[in-house]
Every structure is written in C-alpha cells, then in structure tokens.
Design an enzyme around this catalytic site. Structure first.
Site, PDB file in Angstrom:
ATOM      1  N   HIS A 191       0.710  -1.502  -0.092  1.00 48.91           N
ATOM      2  CA  HIS A 191       0.031   0.129   0.044  1.00 48.91           C
ATOM      3  C   HIS A 191       1.040   1.274   0.183  1.00 48.91           C
ATOM      4  O   HIS A 191       0.507   2.050  -0.471  1.00 48.91           O
ATOM      5  CB  HIS A 191      -0.863  -0.074   1.340  1.00 48.91           C
ATOM      6  CG  HIS A 191      -2.094  -0.962   0.798  1.00 48.91           C
ATOM      7  ND1 HIS A 191      -2.071  -2.210   1.405  1.00 48.91           N
ATOM      8  CD2 HIS A 191      -3.203  -1.024  -0.126  1.00 48.91           C
ATOM      9  CE1 HIS A 191      -3.409  -2.761   0.808  1.00 48.91           C
ATOM     10  NE2 HIS A 191      -3.875  -2.187   0.093  1.00 48.91           N
ATOM     11  N   ARG A 299     -10.499   3.195  -2.849  1.00 50.32           N
ATOM     12  CA  ARG A 299     -10.234   2.821  -1.439  1.00 50.32           C
ATOM     13  C   ARG A 299     -10.542   3.471  -0.095  1.00 50.32           C
ATOM     14  O   ARG A 299      -9.914   4.194   0.225  1.00 50.32           O
ATOM     15  CB  ARG A 299      -8.879   2.368  -1.503  1.00 50.32           C
ATOM     16  CG  ARG A 299      -8.141   1.467  -2.544  1.00 50.32           C
ATOM     17  CD  ARG A 299      -6.611   1.406  -2.148  1.00 50.32           C
ATOM     18  NE  ARG A 299      -6.225   0.230  -3.086  1.00 50.32           N
ATOM     19  CZ  ARG A 299      -5.638   0.115  -4.056  1.00 50.32           C
ATOM     20  NH1 ARG A 299      -5.255   1.248  -4.749  1.00 50.32           N
ATOM     21  NH2 ARG A 299      -5.035  -0.944  -4.750  1.00 50.32           N
ATOM     22  N   ARG A 334     -15.289   1.165  -2.956  1.00 46.26           N
ATOM     23  CA  ARG A 334     -15.358   0.077  -2.072  1.00 46.26           C
ATOM     24  C   ARG A 334     -15.533   0.093  -0.803  1.00 46.26           C
ATOM     25  O   ARG A 334     -14.746   1.071  -0.205  1.00 46.26           O
ATOM     26  CB  ARG A 334     -13.705  -0.733  -2.555  1.00 46.26           C
ATOM     27  CG  ARG A 334     -13.466  -1.831  -1.715  1.00 46.26           C
ATOM     28  CD  ARG A 334     -12.246  -2.566  -2.155  1.00 46.26           C
ATOM     29  NE  ARG A 334     -11.047  -1.828  -1.459  1.00 46.26           N
ATOM     30  CZ  ARG A 334      -9.769  -2.041  -1.493  1.00 46.26           C
ATOM     31  NH1 ARG A 334      -9.497  -2.946  -2.451  1.00 46.26           N
ATOM     32  NH2 ARG A 334      -8.740  -1.318  -1.011  1.00 46.26           N
ATOM     33  N   GLU A 433     -10.238 -11.377  -5.190  1.00 52.91           N
ATOM     34  CA  GLU A 433      -9.120 -11.323  -4.700  1.00 52.91           C
ATOM     35  C   GLU A 433      -8.552 -12.438  -3.891  1.00 52.91           C
ATOM     36  O   GLU A 433      -7.508 -12.512  -3.346  1.00 52.91           O
ATOM     37  CB  GLU A 433      -8.618  -9.799  -4.225  1.00 52.91           C
ATOM     38  CG  GLU A 433      -9.753  -9.515  -3.190  1.00 52.91           C
ATOM     39  CD  GLU A 433      -9.574  -8.068  -2.624  1.00 52.91           C
ATOM     40  OE1 GLU A 433      -8.550  -7.507  -2.706  1.00 52.91           O
ATOM     41  OE2 GLU A 433     -10.337  -7.680  -1.833  1.00 52.91           O
ATOM     42  N   ASN A 456      -3.561  -7.649  -6.633  1.00 50.66           N
ATOM     43  CA  ASN A 456      -2.287  -7.615  -5.804  1.00 50.66           C
ATOM     44  C   ASN A 456      -2.768  -8.728  -4.646  1.00 50.66           C
ATOM     45  O   ASN A 456      -1.778  -9.350  -4.155  1.00 50.66           O
ATOM     46  CB  ASN A 456      -2.521  -6.215  -5.028  1.00 50.66           C
ATOM     47  CG  ASN A 456      -2.699  -5.059  -6.149  1.00 50.66           C
ATOM     48  OD1 ASN A 456      -2.084  -5.198  -7.118  1.00 50.66           O
ATOM     49  ND2 ASN A 456      -3.163  -4.037  -5.639  1.00 50.66           N
ATOM     50  N   ASP A 457      -3.795  -8.728  -4.062  1.00 49.44           N
ATOM     51  CA  ASP A 457      -4.302  -9.843  -3.164  1.00 49.44           C
ATOM     52  C   ASP A 457      -4.427 -11.069  -3.708  1.00 49.44           C
ATOM     53  O   ASP A 457      -4.183 -12.041  -3.371  1.00 49.44           O
ATOM     54  CB  ASP A 457      -5.591  -9.275  -2.377  1.00 49.44           C
ATOM     55  CG  ASP A 457      -5.182  -8.433  -1.388  1.00 49.44           C
ATOM     56  OD1 ASP A 457      -4.241  -8.616  -0.720  1.00 49.44           O
ATOM     57  OD2 ASP A 457      -5.874  -7.322  -1.175  1.00 49.44           O
ATOM     58  N   ARG A 467       2.655  -9.424   0.350  1.00 52.27           N
ATOM     59  CA  ARG A 467       2.941  -8.422  -0.757  1.00 52.27           C
ATOM     60  C   ARG A 467       3.737  -7.286  -0.254  1.00 52.27           C
ATOM     61  O   ARG A 467       4.490  -6.523  -0.938  1.00 52.27           O
ATOM     62  CB  ARG A 467       1.839  -7.769  -1.572  1.00 52.27           C
ATOM     63  CG  ARG A 467       0.726  -7.195  -0.619  1.00 52.27           C
ATOM     64  CD  ARG A 467      -0.705  -7.111  -0.815  1.00 52.27           C
ATOM     65  NE  ARG A 467      -0.957  -5.916  -1.527  1.00 52.27           N
ATOM     66  CZ  ARG A 467      -2.312  -5.309  -1.576  1.00 52.27           C
ATOM     67  NH1 ARG A 467      -3.304  -6.021  -1.361  1.00 52.27           N
ATOM     68  NH2 ARG A 467      -2.283  -4.102  -1.981  1.00 52.27           N
ATOM     69  N   CYS A 504      -8.587  -4.333 -11.060  1.00 51.14           N
ATOM     70  CA  CYS A 504      -8.066  -3.013 -10.419  1.00 51.14           C
ATOM     71  C   CYS A 504      -6.811  -3.181  -9.622  1.00 51.14           C
ATOM     72  O   CYS A 504      -6.485  -2.248  -8.893  1.00 51.14           O
ATOM     73  CB  CYS A 504      -9.291  -2.495  -9.639  1.00 51.14           C
ATOM     74  SG  CYS A 504      -9.555  -3.340  -8.235  1.00 51.14           S
TER      75      CYS A 504
HETATM   76  C1  PEP Z   1      -5.993  -5.728  -4.842  1.00 45.21           C
HETATM   77  O1  PEP Z   1      -5.855  -6.557  -4.035  1.00 45.21           O
HETATM   78  O2  PEP Z   1      -5.506  -6.247  -6.152  1.00 45.21           O
HETATM   79  C2  PEP Z   1      -6.601  -4.408  -4.701  1.00 45.21           C
HETATM   80  C3  PEP Z   1      -6.988  -3.432  -5.777  1.00 45.21           C
HETATM   81  O3  PEP Z   1      -6.917  -4.036  -3.517  1.00 45.21           O
HETATM   82  P1  PEP Z   1      -5.634  -3.250  -2.476  1.00 45.21           P
HETATM   83  O4  PEP Z   1      -4.496  -3.231  -3.324  1.00 45.21           O
HETATM   84  O5  PEP Z   1      -6.470  -2.231  -1.718  1.00 45.21           O
HETATM   85  O6  PEP Z   1      -5.495  -4.550  -1.330  1.00 45.21           O
HETATM   86 MG    MG Z   2      -6.991  -6.038  -2.051  1.00 49.30          MG
END
Ligand code: PEP
Ligand code: MG
Length: 573
Positions: A191, A299, A334, A433, A456-457, A467, A504
C-alpha cells in the site's frame, strides 16, 4: 557516493536531503519493577500527564481560534479523559498488581479501553477509541521524552527514508514536501507503493535491511522511481548526467498529456475503458487530468486512516464530493478494507498473529455491522449525485456475500425511513482477490452485478507471498501462470453470467500486462491515474486479434519468465 538497488514502484526522479522516519510506538520499553519503585513510577505518570494536559490545552485553544468550537471539543474530550480520577486509579492498581513499569500499565489500560469501546454497538462510543489512542500516545511520548515526529509537520523538501511505511503514516503526510520515498521493505503492490503512485511521489521500496542505519539525516539522496535506484551523496558527474536525462522526461510527460483526449482503443477500434484507482477524494483532480473514464476503485478505508473515524455525514460529504466531480462518470466505492497492513487501532483491528489471513475487509465489516451500515448509508446517499457502484472487498464465500447484501438492504431501508433518497438501482459488485472467490466465481456471479479482479491480493494469496515483504518479493512475479489462470477463470464465469468483469490490481497499470489482459477478454482496467497514458499508448499499438493471440499463447505457458519473454518479443513498448 553510494548506489543501492530496490524495487521501482512510483516513477519520477528527485533529489533532496534525507528525512529518517522511525515509528516511535515500536520502542516502548516494558520491564519489571519492585514494590519500592511503584511510587516513583506513579510520580512519572503524574508528571507526564501534567505535560500532556498543558499540551492539549494549548492545542484546544489553537483549534478554537483556527477551526472553531467543534474541533476544540475533541481536545476537551481528551482533557476529560486525562483528568478522570479513574485513570490514575487504574494505573495505580496495575502497577501494584503486576509490578511492571508505568509504560506497560498504560498500554494495558489502552488495550482494555479499546476492547470495551470497540465492542459497543453505538458508533459514537466506538469513535471514542481514537481519543483513547491519542491520549495514551501523548502520555507515552512525555514519559519517554520523545519528540513527536509527524509526517504532516515536514516543512522543507525531503526524501522520506524509513524501514517501512504504514498507509496511515502516509495519509496525513505533507505531500508537497515529500519529494521521494525510500523504504527497506515493501513491494510493488504494497500500500505504500500504491499511495506513492497516487500522490505521484517517486519511490523505491525494498532496498533491503540496514539502509536506514547507514544514512544520516540531511544527507543528499537521489531517488529514481523508474529504474529503482537510490544514490546517497551523488557526485557532480552524476548530477550533471541526471540534468540531461531530465529533459527527455519532460518531453515524455508532455506527450502523455497530449494523449488525454485520445480514445483508449485498440488499433482496430475495440474500445477499452480505462478508469482510475483513488485513495483520497482530492485525487479526483488527477483522475480528470489524465482522462480517466471513471473511478474503478475508491479505496474508502483511507478516509479512516487519517486519525479519526468519519461518521455518516462526513463520509457522505466526501463520497458526494468525488461523485459530483466525476460528473456522471461511474464511481465504484469499495467498502472498508481495513486490516492487514491497514491497521486501525481506533477500531480495535490490531494485534493479530497473521493479519493478512485474519480479520480484514468484509470479515471485519460483517462483525462491525453498525460501522458497516453507516458507511453503506453514506454511499447510498451519495448515489443520487451521479453513478455510484458499491464493491465488497475480500469476499471468500457466498455466505459472506449474501450477508453483505442483507446489510445493504437494511441500510437502504434505513435511508428510506430517515427520508434520504438513494439510487434504487445501485449496482453491487465484489473484488475477486481471494483464490476461493475466483474458483467459485460462477456461484458468486448469481448474487452480484460485477466482479473486479484484485491481482495484488489474488497473487498474494495464491502464491502465499506477503505483498509487503521484500524477502519474498521475487515470488510475486508479474505474470505468474497460476494467477493468469485464475484471472481467465473469473473472466469466463463473468461472461457466462453476463456480468461485467474488470481488473483493478496494479497489474492493470503495466502496459504489457494491459495488452495481455485485454487479450484475455477484459474491457475495463482500473489503475493509478498517472499510469493511464502509457497503458493507452500500448493498447493503441495492437489489434484485438493480436492481443488475443498473445493471451492465448501466454495461457499455455509454464512460467512467468516465458510469458515475460513472449510479451517482450511481441510488443515494442
Ligand atoms: C488488490 O488486492 O488487487 C486491490 C486492488 O486491492 P488493494 O490493493 O487495496 O488490496
Ligand atoms: Mg486487495
């Protein structure tokens, strides 16, 4: 001059003196005391409380003058807590019973209070948790004789150097002064990286251990967020070369801006919707500047990370601000994705052994139903000002989705009984995710209107890779074949159910990946606004047949490196 390589996470370069940021809460000493020392510990507590009290009184007076009674009342609440005789009594009991130093006694008091307040069903009482937190930190700082380091107080241009940065550290920081960011840990999808991109601050993360210990405050640091290079004490020759490179960058930025009004489409005219990810409402200006066609991921949890829990009115105001600024273009909000690295002590979301596998996002909201419904009502009320969609994060089972939809129905009804109008046809979707959601996307598709794939998740959980952990960042490959299969699977289930599927995660912001994803069937990609021009340029350079052929070949490959080689050979990006 010393050069270090890290992970390039946010483009741009800059040079400025180093500002070393360390988390003062990490070093609270806890040790045993004897019965004879109890009195001295109590005296330390009294002295620290007195200093904290004076500080708060000054803040209250300043707030009253500069921000009005409402803001000043926050400090009155802090003073009340500090002057409450129960506090002294509890600390005294704790010292006598446990024979630990006063810092430990204060930490136990904090935990107890946070548990008590956050288990209340009344959101107003829950919101008091942040007051406890604030007062406790203030007393601790006086006990430990520490100066408060706040990133919002920075008033000269600096390069922020830290072991790690929490999203909450970054939310309130003085963005115009932070010219670059370097951290020892963190990866492309952490993040801290996402925020650096959103704030357009050049950043190199994951430079490895000991970087912070080897650098002195004020030393000049050069950060290249494109190449992932950090140079401490750059020499004159280096600076000269950098000046020349700067001219080329300025030219490219100009070309990027010119792409703004050009449609995002493949060579043969297939339209792709490029929308933006935002964390804070004030990013909307950038979203418009880069020509995004909407907001694919807001977010919302970042509104909660700034030190207090916003209530329904404040949230409604912030969501409305974004929705109105987008002038009818869709805004996907979200719901709160708290937990993991986005800790919110004010709500008691701390202290788990495995936070990334724990009480996060929808799991948290399904337990904190009042907090969740407060947010849902705020979003619903904002929905009358434009085109709003609601998205639930971290759904891993159909039961969670059904429960979330049930609470949304309650929130709609509550809006109605309070006379608030809402968009009755508001669409609801989910993030895909967690691998279980991708695998069972056919089931989930029956209870929602859209999917947004969060790579990402999805990568983190598919590969069992934190991550934000630089040590295992090598496993978080951009084109991992297992993740590609899960993406394809989700797209397939979405197509079958005739619901929209977008993506996303940070993968969408990489031009080569964007081509691959479009080839796999996606027609909406959501990314940091600043990534839009490069992705648009890549998509405009191929036909849809070419992209599909690349995707077809990529999906039959065995490793990320093979896919990477394929993309390099087929695309000249
Ligand atoms: C993801 O997990 O890909 C996502 C877009 O959410 P975040 O990065 O906020 O966990
Ligand atoms: Mg995520």
């Amino acid at each position: 001059m010393r050069t270090t390589k890290g992970i390039a996470v946010s483009p741009g370069v800059s040079i400025a003196p180093a500002f070393i940021f360390t988390d003062d809460s990490a070093e609270i000493p806890q040790y045993h005391i004897t019965v004879a020392e109890v009195e001295a510990e109590l005296a330390r507590f009294r002295e620290a409380s007195l200093l904290a009290k004076k500080e708060i009184e000054t803040l209250r007076d300043r707030a009253k003058k500069e921000a009005g009674e409402e803001q000043a009342a926050i400090f009155d609440a802090h003073l009340m807590m500090l002057e409450d005789p129960d506090l002294l009594e509890q600390i005294e009991h704790s010292l006598n019973d446990n024979l630990f130093n006063v810092e430990s006694a204060i930490l136990s008091f904090e935990t107890e209070m946070v548990d008590k307040l956050s288990s209340s069903a009344d959101p107003l009482i829950q919101e008091r948790v942040s007051d406890v937190h604030d007062v406790v930190r203030r007393i601790l700082r006086h006990l430990l004789k520490k100066e408060r380091i706040s990133l919002s107080d920075i008033d000269t241009e600096i390069i922020l150097v830290a072991k790690d940065l929490m999203p909450s550290d970054m939310v309130g920081m003085s963005r115009s002064k932070v010219r670059g960011i370097v951290t020892e840990s963190g990866g492309r999808t952490s993040h801290a990286a996402i925020l650096a991109r959103a704030f357009e601050i050049p950043a190199v993360l994951g430079v490895g251990p000991d970087f912070v210990d080897q650098i002195k405050p004020g030393q000049p640091v050069y950060v290249d967020g494109e190449k992932g290079i950090v140079v401490v004490d750059p020499d004159d020759v280096f600076i000269q070369k950098e000046r020349i490179a700067r001219l080329a960058r300025i030219q490219r930025e100009k070309e990027d801006k010119e792409l703004r009004d050009v449609p995002a489409q493949t060579k043969d005219g297939t339209r792709i919707s490029l929308v933006a990810n935002i964390e804070m409402p004030d990013e909307v200006a950038n979203v418009i500047e880069y020509g995004a066609e909407g907001i694919g991921l807001f977010r919302s949890e970042f509104l909660f990370l700034g030190g207090h829990v916003p209530g329904e009115e404040e949230q409604c105001r912030e969501y409305t601000r974004v929705v109105q600024a987008m002038q009818g273009k869709s805004v996907t909000i979200r719901t709160l994705d708290i937990g993991g690295d986005k800790v919110l002590p004010e709500l008691g979301a701390v202290g788990e052994k495995n936070p990334l596998l724990g009480w996060r996002a929808i799991r948290f909201c399904l337990e904190k139903t009042e907090l969740f419904k407060t947010q849902l009502r705020a979003i619903l009320r904002a929905s009358v000002h434009g085109k709003v969609k609601i998205m639930f994060p971290m759904i891993s089972t159909i039961d969670e989705l059904i429960r979330a939809q049930g609470l949304l129905a309650e929130a709609k009804w509550e809006c109605k009984t309070h006379g608030h109008s809402i968009d009755p046809n508001i669409e609801t979707g989910i993030m895909i995710e967690v691998p279980s959601a991708a695998i069972c996307a056919d089931v989930l598709s029956r209870s929602c209107d859209f999917f947004s794939i969060g790579t990402n998740d999805l990568s983190q959980y598919t590969l069992a890779v934190d991550r934000g952990n630089q040590k295992v960042a090598y496993l978080n490959e951009p084109y991992n074949t297992a993740v590609l299969r899960l993406i394809r699977m989700t797209i397939g289930y979405g197509e079958h159910a005739h619901i929209d599927v977008s993506l996303c995660g940070e993968m969408a912001a990489d031009p080569a990946s964007a081509v691959l994803l479009v080839g796999m069937g996606l027609r909406t990609l959501s990314m940091s606004a600043s990534a839009i021009p490069a992705v648009k340029r890549a998509l405009r350079s191929i036909t849809i047949e070419e992209a599909s052929a690349i995707a077809h070949q990529a999906l039959s490959m065995h490793s990320s490196s093979q896919v990477s080689a394929l993309l390099t050979s087929k695309l000249s990006l």
